[in-house]
Design an enzyme around this catalytic site. Structure first.
Site, PDB file in Angstrom:
ATOM      1  N   HIS A   1      37.747  35.621  45.692  1.00 29.85           N
ATOM      2  CA  HIS A   1      38.088  34.375  45.831  1.00 29.85           C
ATOM      3  C   HIS A   1      38.089  33.562  44.712  1.00 29.85           C
ATOM      4  O   HIS A   1      37.026  33.464  44.004  1.00 29.85           O
ATOM      5  CB  HIS A   1      37.259  33.723  47.077  1.00 29.85           C
ATOM      6  CG  HIS A   1      37.765  32.596  47.827  1.00 29.85           C
ATOM      7  ND1 HIS A   1      37.781  31.284  47.285  1.00 29.85           N
ATOM      8  CD2 HIS A   1      38.636  32.417  48.937  1.00 29.85           C
ATOM      9  CE1 HIS A   1      38.130  30.273  48.079  1.00 29.85           C
ATOM     10  NE2 HIS A   1      39.035  31.214  48.973  1.00 29.85           N
TER      11      HIS A   1
ATOM     12  N   ASP B   1      40.167  36.752  55.019  1.00 31.34           N
ATOM     13  CA  ASP B   1      41.418  37.262  55.404  1.00 31.34           C
ATOM     14  C   ASP B   1      41.255  38.930  55.527  1.00 31.34           C
ATOM     15  O   ASP B   1      42.049  39.646  56.221  1.00 31.34           O
ATOM     16  CB  ASP B   1      42.642  37.327  54.369  1.00 31.34           C
ATOM     17  CG  ASP B   1      43.006  35.736  54.474  1.00 31.34           C
ATOM     18  OD1 ASP B   1      43.141  35.559  55.425  1.00 31.34           O
ATOM     19  OD2 ASP B   1      43.459  35.233  53.259  1.00 31.34           O
TER      20      ASP B   1
HETATM   21  N1  CMC Z   1      40.796  43.441  43.390  1.00 26.04           N
HETATM   22  C1  CMC Z   1      40.285  43.921  42.172  1.00 26.04           C
HETATM   23  N2  CMC Z   1      40.079  43.001  40.980  1.00 26.04           N
HETATM   24  C2  CMC Z   1      40.015  41.540  41.271  1.00 26.04           C
HETATM   25  C3  CMC Z   1      40.656  41.217  42.703  1.00 26.04           C
HETATM   26  C4  CMC Z   1      40.842  42.188  43.650  1.00 26.04           C
HETATM   27  N3  CMC Z   1      41.064  41.717  44.975  1.00 26.04           N
HETATM   28  N4  CMC Z   1      40.351  39.804  42.428  1.00 26.04           N
HETATM   29  C5  CMC Z   1      40.006  39.297  41.317  1.00 26.04           C
HETATM   30  N5  CMC Z   1      39.822  40.548  40.698  1.00 26.04           N
HETATM   31  C6  CMC Z   1      39.512  40.714  39.014  1.00 26.04           C
HETATM   32  C7  CMC Z   1      40.564  40.313  38.208  1.00 26.04           C
HETATM   33  O1  CMC Z   1      41.260  41.624  37.795  1.00 26.04           O
HETATM   34  C8  CMC Z   1      39.931  39.632  36.968  1.00 26.04           C
HETATM   35  O2  CMC Z   1      39.266  40.590  36.313  1.00 26.04           O
HETATM   36  P1  CMC Z   1      39.279  40.423  34.707  1.00 26.04           P
HETATM   37  O3  CMC Z   1      38.071  39.235  34.611  1.00 26.04           O
HETATM   38  O4  CMC Z   1      38.525  41.716  34.073  1.00 26.04           O
HETATM   39  O5  CMC Z   1      40.355  40.064  34.046  1.00 26.04           O
HETATM   40  C9  CMC Z   1      38.533  39.017  37.900  1.00 26.04           C
HETATM   41  O6  CMC Z   1      38.553  39.750  39.006  1.00 26.04           O
HETATM   42  C10 CMC Z   1      38.802  37.395  38.075  1.00 26.04           C
HETATM   43  O7  CMC Z   1      40.085  37.562  38.736  1.00 26.04           O
HETATM   44  P2  CMC Z   1      41.002  36.261  38.965  1.00 26.04           P
HETATM   45  O8  CMC Z   1      42.355  36.674  39.046  1.00 26.04           O
HETATM   46  O9  CMC Z   1      40.922  35.517  37.516  1.00 26.04           O
HETATM   47  O10 CMC Z   1      40.482  35.162  39.701  1.00 26.04           O
HETATM   48  P3  CMC Z   1      40.948  33.908  40.697  1.00 26.04           P
HETATM   49  O11 CMC Z   1      39.880  33.027  40.957  1.00 26.04           O
HETATM   50  O12 CMC Z   1      42.234  33.526  39.554  1.00 26.04           O
HETATM   51  O13 CMC Z   1      41.785  34.734  41.824  1.00 26.04           O
HETATM   52  C11 CMC Z   1      42.111  35.460  43.946  1.00 26.04           C
HETATM   53  C12 CMC Z   1      41.341  34.361  43.219  1.00 26.04           C
HETATM   54  C13 CMC Z   1      41.707  35.305  45.347  1.00 26.04           C
HETATM   55  C14 CMC Z   1      43.715  35.004  43.893  1.00 26.04           C
HETATM   56  C15 CMC Z   1      41.878  37.052  43.547  1.00 26.04           C
HETATM   57  O14 CMC Z   1      40.596  37.266  43.814  1.00 26.04           O
HETATM   58  C16 CMC Z   1      43.058  38.021  44.398  1.00 26.04           C
HETATM   59  O15 CMC Z   1      44.016  38.129  43.865  1.00 26.04           O
HETATM   60  N6  CMC Z   1      42.300  38.392  45.663  1.00 26.04           N
HETATM   61  C17 CMC Z   1      43.112  39.182  46.402  1.00 26.04           C
HETATM   62  C18 CMC Z   1      44.176  38.447  47.250  1.00 26.04           C
HETATM   63  C19 CMC Z   1      43.384  37.852  48.197  1.00 26.04           C
HETATM   64  O16 CMC Z   1      42.451  38.221  49.123  1.00 26.04           O
HETATM   65  N7  CMC Z   1      43.450  36.369  48.589  1.00 26.04           N
HETATM   66  C20 CMC Z   1      42.931  35.801  49.668  1.00 26.04           C
HETATM   67  C21 CMC Z   1      42.175  34.488  49.237  1.00 26.04           C
HETATM   68  S1  CMC Z   1      41.180  34.066  50.701  1.00 26.04           S
HETATM   69  C22 CMC Z   1      42.081  33.016  51.610  1.00 26.04           C
HETATM   70  C23 CMC Z   1      42.975  31.980  50.917  1.00 26.04           C
HETATM   71  O17 CMC Z   1      42.206  31.070  50.471  1.00 26.04           O
HETATM   72  O18 CMC Z   1      44.046  31.768  51.036  1.00 26.04           O
END
Ligand code: CMC
Length: 431
Positions: free
Chosen positions: A308, A366
């Site tokens: 998240h 989720d």
């Molecule tokens: N699986 C594997 N690696 C992950 C994941 C994941 N689900 N989420 C983040 N990472 C890694 C990512 O590769 C990155 O690694 P590095 O620093 O080595 O590049 C690090 O963790 C940080 O990720 P980020 O993409 O920079 O983080 P963010 O804050 O931009 O993204 C997120 C947050 C929710 C979009 C992301 O965690 C994600 O894509 N999760 C899967 C989708 C999901 O479950 N979304 C629902 C969120 S809760 C409901 C809502 O609010 O809508």
């Protein structure tokens, strides 16, 4: 916005600039850069708004490190345990917990707005049966602007309130109709003798040929799913609603924009994506392969339902949702469901894996909501529409707050331009 004596100094070359600091009631201080461009001729750069506050708000507070989520100051676990969705709607919209009489009036108002204009049924029939229900919802909610002219004048406070009530009341009807249409069953009209969640289940699962009695435990679980998704401060879809509204667009157009944004798999679409991922994994022995893929920098695969932007310790909504999942699965006796077995093992394996611990990735709301909805009998394509109907009150509350804010301006981000500098047009024969 609270006045403050504190300032931050920014030095560029030999020039220093004093920037006011605002202190919130909760959370980190905020440096006010509104006059920065005028004074110093520079912009700030923050793609994804990771450090930028775009508004002041009194609705929802999140402390991502401590796993805290408050609506109007009340913790989400207390609201999910002691309150119910329509009371939380009132709280989000009006800022305080209603008296018994206020709640009764509010519930009656919402109940009396649940039917949609009969002519809107034709709209549904214009879609292909295999359309994703979110596609149908974006279209139908946008089309409400064409049916409810008497509540599109955003300068009229009463019209704003009527639009709010209509959206909260009609969204379950629209989501249920999108579902019924997609499976070729007749639309089921709302029933005013049922509460908000039970009515939604009835509209989704009843058929004219036989009686359908809503199980109160399932209605309670549904209500809790609505409550846990009701608002989440300035997330992508809410910010989309605010941005659309900042131009003066009507409420139905703004909420349609929010629904469109929510659809993406990184946001509300994650519940569908998560269940599809669990089904694709298929069996517990394939979990190590998928965990390895999620950790591989060269593989775009992510564990859906994990991680998240704001919560870096745990998602307080997920804690409540997990309890709810256990209750529903017990009731329905689906402990031996293979998807559930994969979900449980994936959760355990990921939480023990150092990669997920280091990056503070853990199951979000989720991850569990999809499991409950699947057990209740919803197809995966309905998961995000259910999120959209739950979040409507949050979008509407933020929209209402923004319109009442004297500081409101049209949203207009700046950019770091990295394209060509000015150059002369070349005639086609000379290229
Ligand atoms: N699986 C594997 N690696 C992950 C994941 C994941 N689900 N989420 C983040 N990472 C890694 C990512 O590769 C990155 O690694 P590095 O620093 O080595 O590049 C690090 O963790 C940080 O990720 P980020 O993409 O920079 O983080 P963010 O804050 O931009 O993204 C997120 C947050 C929710 C979009 C992301 O965690 C994600 O894509 N999760 C899967 C989708 C999901 O479950 N979304 C629902 C969120 S809760 C409901 C809502 O609010 O809508």
């Amino acid at each position: 916005m609270a006045d403050t004596q504190k300032t931050a100094q920014l030095t560029i070359g030999d020039q220093s600039y004093d920037l006011p600091i605002h202190s919130p009631t909760e959370g980190p201080d905020v440096i006010d850069i509104r006059k920065l461009y005028g004074q110093a001729g520079v912009f700030t750069y923050d793609p994804g708004f990771t450090s930028t506050a775009a508004c002041d708000s009194t609705i929802t507070y999140i402390d991502g490190d401590a796993g805290v989520l408050l609506h109007r100051g009340y913790p989400i676990d207390q609201l999910a345990g002691k309150s119910h969705y329509l009371e939380v709607c009132f709280l989000l919209l009006y800022g305080y917990l209603p008296t018994a009489a206020e709640l009764e009036t509010f519930e009656n108002t919402i109940t009396r707005h649940t039917m949609i204009h009969e002519q809107m049924h034709n709209f549904f029939r214009g879609f292909r049966r295999d359309a994703h229900p979110m596609a149908t919802m974006v279209g139908v909610v946008g089309a409400m602007s064409a049916f409810y002219h008497d509540s599109t004048d955003i300068s009229d406070e009463r019209q704003r309130e009527i639009a709010s009530h209509r959206l909260i009341a009609k969204m379950p009807t629209i989501a249920a109709m999108a579902y019924k249409y997609s499976i070729g069953q007749p639309f089921v009209y709302p029933r005013n003798d049922l509460d908000y969640a039970a009515n939604f289940l009835h509209m989704c699962f009843a058929v004219p040929a036989e009686e359908y009695v809503v199980d109160p435990i399932l209605a309670r679980a549904m209500d809790r799913i609505f409550t846990l998704h009701a608002d989440h401060e300035q997330n992508a879809s809410t910010s989309t609603v605010r941005l659309a509204s900042s131009s003066g667009a009507n409420p139905f157009a703004c909420i349609a924009a929010g629904i469109a944004c929510l659809w993406g798999p990184a946001h509300g679409g994650a519940n569908q994506a998560c269940l599809e991922m669990l089904k694709e994994i298929g069996s517990v022995d394939r979990i190590p392969e998928y965990i390895a893929r999620a950790k591989d920098k060269n593989d775009p695969f992510r564990l859906m339902g994990f991680g998240h932007r704001v919560y870096k310790n745990f998602d307080p909504r997920a804690t409540v949702m997990k309890q709810s999942a256990d209750e529903v699965l017990d009731l329905l006796g689906v402990e031996n469901n293979p998807v559930l077995a994969v979900a449980k093992e994936l959760e355990r394996a990921a939480l023990e894996d150092p990669y997920f611990a280091e990056k503070k990735l853990f199951p979000n709301v989720d991850f569990y909501s999809g499991i409950i909805l699947e057990a209740m009998g919803f197809p995966t394509s309905m998961f995000t529409p259910i999120f959209a109907l739950s979040r409507t009150v949050g979008w509407i509350s933020q929209w209402k707050e923004q319109l009442a804010d004297p500081q409101m301006k049209i949203g207009r981000p700046r950019q770091l331009y990295m394209g060509e500098t000015a150059r002369d047009y070349v005639d086609i024969e000379n290229r």
